[in-house]
Enzyme design. Structure first.
Site, PDB file in Angstrom:
ATOM      1  N   ALA A 164      19.322 118.314  48.714  1.00 23.70           N
ATOM      2  CA  ALA A 164      17.959 118.038  49.206  1.00 23.70           C
ATOM      3  C   ALA A 164      17.415 119.192  50.031  1.00 23.70           C
ATOM      4  CB  ALA A 164      17.971 116.768  50.049  1.00 23.70           C
ATOM      5  N   ALA A 178      16.364  97.108  58.566  1.00 20.11           N
ATOM      6  CA  ALA A 178      16.053  95.707  58.872  1.00 20.11           C
ATOM      7  C   ALA A 178      16.873  94.796  57.981  1.00 20.11           C
ATOM      8  CB  ALA A 178      14.567  95.441  58.646  1.00 20.11           C
ATOM      9  N   GLU A 212      13.030 104.733  40.622  1.00 22.08           N
ATOM     10  CA  GLU A 212      14.028 104.940  39.567  1.00 22.08           C
ATOM     11  C   GLU A 212      14.987 103.761  39.440  1.00 22.08           C
ATOM     12  OE1 GLU A 212      14.541 107.894  37.334  1.00 22.08           O
ATOM     13  OE2 GLU A 212      15.448 106.090  36.516  1.00 22.08           O
ATOM     14  N   GLY A 257      19.420 100.225  36.464  1.00 22.43           N
ATOM     15  CA  GLY A 257      20.431 100.501  37.504  1.00 22.43           C
ATOM     16  C   GLY A 257      20.612 101.994  37.703  1.00 22.43           C
ATOM     17  N   ASP A 264      13.354  89.258  34.448  1.00 22.07           N
ATOM     18  CA  ASP A 264      13.814  90.555  34.986  1.00 22.07           C
ATOM     19  C   ASP A 264      13.647  91.654  33.934  1.00 22.07           C
ATOM     20  OD1 ASP A 264      15.513  92.082  37.094  1.00 22.07           O
ATOM     21  OD2 ASP A 264      16.564  92.415  35.204  1.00 22.07           O
ATOM     22  N   LYS A 273      11.108  95.081  33.804  1.00 23.03           N
ATOM     23  CA  LYS A 273      11.565  96.453  33.506  1.00 23.03           C
ATOM     24  C   LYS A 273      10.841  97.016  32.274  1.00 23.03           C
ATOM     25  CE  LYS A 273      16.055  95.469  35.584  1.00 23.03           C
ATOM     26  NZ  LYS A 273      17.361  94.853  35.350  1.00 23.03           N
TER      27      LYS A 273
END
Ligand code: HSE
Length: 437
Positions: A33, A43, A129, A134, A201, A205
């Site tokens: 990075a 949280a 992403e 996954g 689901d 996607k």
């Protein structure tokens, strides 16, 4: 350079996976990075609960709003899932000019158009992403790696839990509910596992994949959706007898009249790579005019694999923080003012081959009646299989494999077949895709 601070919303399966990957690979990640990444605050509903990650290095709070208001956090990582609360928090983070990374496919599929518009206005990135496939980097692949192609088809196993269940039923002869429980234990299933079973689901996607592949707005309500709840071990066995596997597929196809978006159980020839994708693994076939068929394979759910995609997005955002903000990759791959208003086809217009499973009273002429109905509607038969009747039944199981036809004709054929006296129960229909992977 100063480290980048991030805030995390949610420390469940994926949240803890993200903390673990960020800590375990901190050195490699900062080398990639260009800066270190530190968690300022996270949280979670119950900060006292023992969980599968080390939370000692950052502040743990109950109130997710404290994270999106955190003065130092430049990136908010949304991993709480669900729609309404996540939408509110993400829009607030964007309003506070914070970049967002999310694994939330429901959020993107249903509210993505609004969220991207807000992100555009505020000059921040929303990266997602981990929302599809996954750990497979399918969004980046389509948006960037295949940017030179006209994509005409996507077909994928995009729900790990569903694939895990179908594989367990087929290979170990286990019951549906028992395999589902195991998927829940392993952290594959959604908080509400009915989304995995009823196809919601996968439809979330597919909505995202279709948008970035074809340059169309996100249109979740236009995806035709069937789940795996009605499938039996017998269906899987009969398909196997004919040389097919049953997989739950998300399919988006560019047709001359518009775009098909559909999610349903599908027979795939056994020799196809997709037919051999088992357990929690996902695989997505993308067909581009220049590249031809490409297949993208990997773990479709689970803590570390999903965290792999989340962390990749965090790294991307951190890199973007030091580069030209006007020159970022567009959220939906195409420039926002170039999204196309292409027609999304209705179910009647879909084209597919079919596997039909029916129970017929065992008397002369019944099969002739059934095949005549198919012939009258110009539906060609590829194979017919009559099975031994179970000892306690007076009907025989008959399996018919058809060639491609329009769904409209098949619907008509099924209503005529089901009206026959000799067919006492509804006919089960599963679509067949021959694919070319
Ligand atoms: N419940 C999802 C699945 C998690 O099983 O694929 C990954 O999105």
């Amino acid at each position: 350079m100063k480290p980048v601070s991030i805030g995390i919303l949610g420390l469940g399966t994926v949240g803890c996976g993200t903390v673990n990957v960020l800590m375990r690979n901190a050195n490699e990640i900062s080398r990639r990075a260009g800066r270190a990444i530190q968690i300022a605050m996270a949280a979670t509903r119950d900060p006292t609960r023992h969980r599968g990650c080390d939370t000692s290095a950052f502040e743990l709070v109950r109130d997710p709003h404290a994270v999106v208001e955190h003065a130092d956090a430049q990136v908010i990582v949304e991993l709480i899932g669900g729609e309404q609360e996540a939408r509110e928090l993400v829009l607030k983070a964007i309003g506070n000019r914070k970049h967002v990374v999310t694994a939330n496919k429901a959020l993107i599929a249903v509210h993505g158009n609004e969220i991207f518009e807000a992100a555009q206005r505020n000059g921040v990135v929303v990266a997602f992403e981990a929302a599809v496939g996954g750990g497979i980097s399918i969004i980046k692949t389509i948006r960037e790696g295949l940017a030179g192609n006209r994509i005409d088809q996507i077909a994928g196993i995009i729900n790990g839990t569903g694939n895990f269940i179908l594989t367990g039923m087929r290979d170990q002869g286990r019951e549906f509910d028992e395999v589902l429980e195991e998927a829940q234990r392993l952290g594959y299933a959604e908080a509400d596992p009915s989304f995995d079973i009823d196809g919601t689901d996968a439809a979330h996607k597919l909505t995202i994949l279709a948008a970035i592949a074809f340059g169309i707005p996100l249109q979740h309500d236009r995806v035709y959706t069937e789940g795996i709840g009605g499938l039996t071990r017998e269906d899987i066995g009969h398909a196997g007898d004919l040389g097919y596997q049953i997989k739950h597929l998300g399919i988006a196809k560019r047709m001359p009249e518009g775009i098909e978006m559909r999610v349903h159980p599908t027979l795939i020839p056994q020799r196809r790579l997709l037919a051999n994708v088992n357990g929690v693994m996902n695989a997505i076939l993308v067909n581009g005019d220049a590249v031809g068929p490409t297949l993208h394979y990997g773990a479709g759910a689970g803590s570390d694999p999903t965290a792999s995609a989340v962390v990749a997005d965090i790294v991307d955002v951190v890199r973007a923080l030091t580069t030209d903000p006007e020159n970022r990759v567009p959220h939906l791959a195409f420039q926002p003012d170039s999204l196309a208003d292409v027609k999304i086809l209705q179910q009647d217009d879909f084209e597919s081959a079919y596997f039909l499973s029916l129970n017929a009273i065992d008397r002369p002429g019944v099969l002739a009646d059934v095949t005549r109905i198919l012939a009258d509607l110009q539906i060609s038969i590829e194979a017919i299989l009559q099975k031994e009747p179970p000892s306690n039944e007076d009907t025989v199981p008959v399996i018919i494999l058809t060639q491609e036809t329009r769904e409209q004709y098949m619907n008509e054929a099924l209503s005529r077949i089901e009206a026959l006296d000799a067919i006492p129960r509804p006919v089960k229909r599963i679509r067949v895709e021959h694919l070319h992977d």
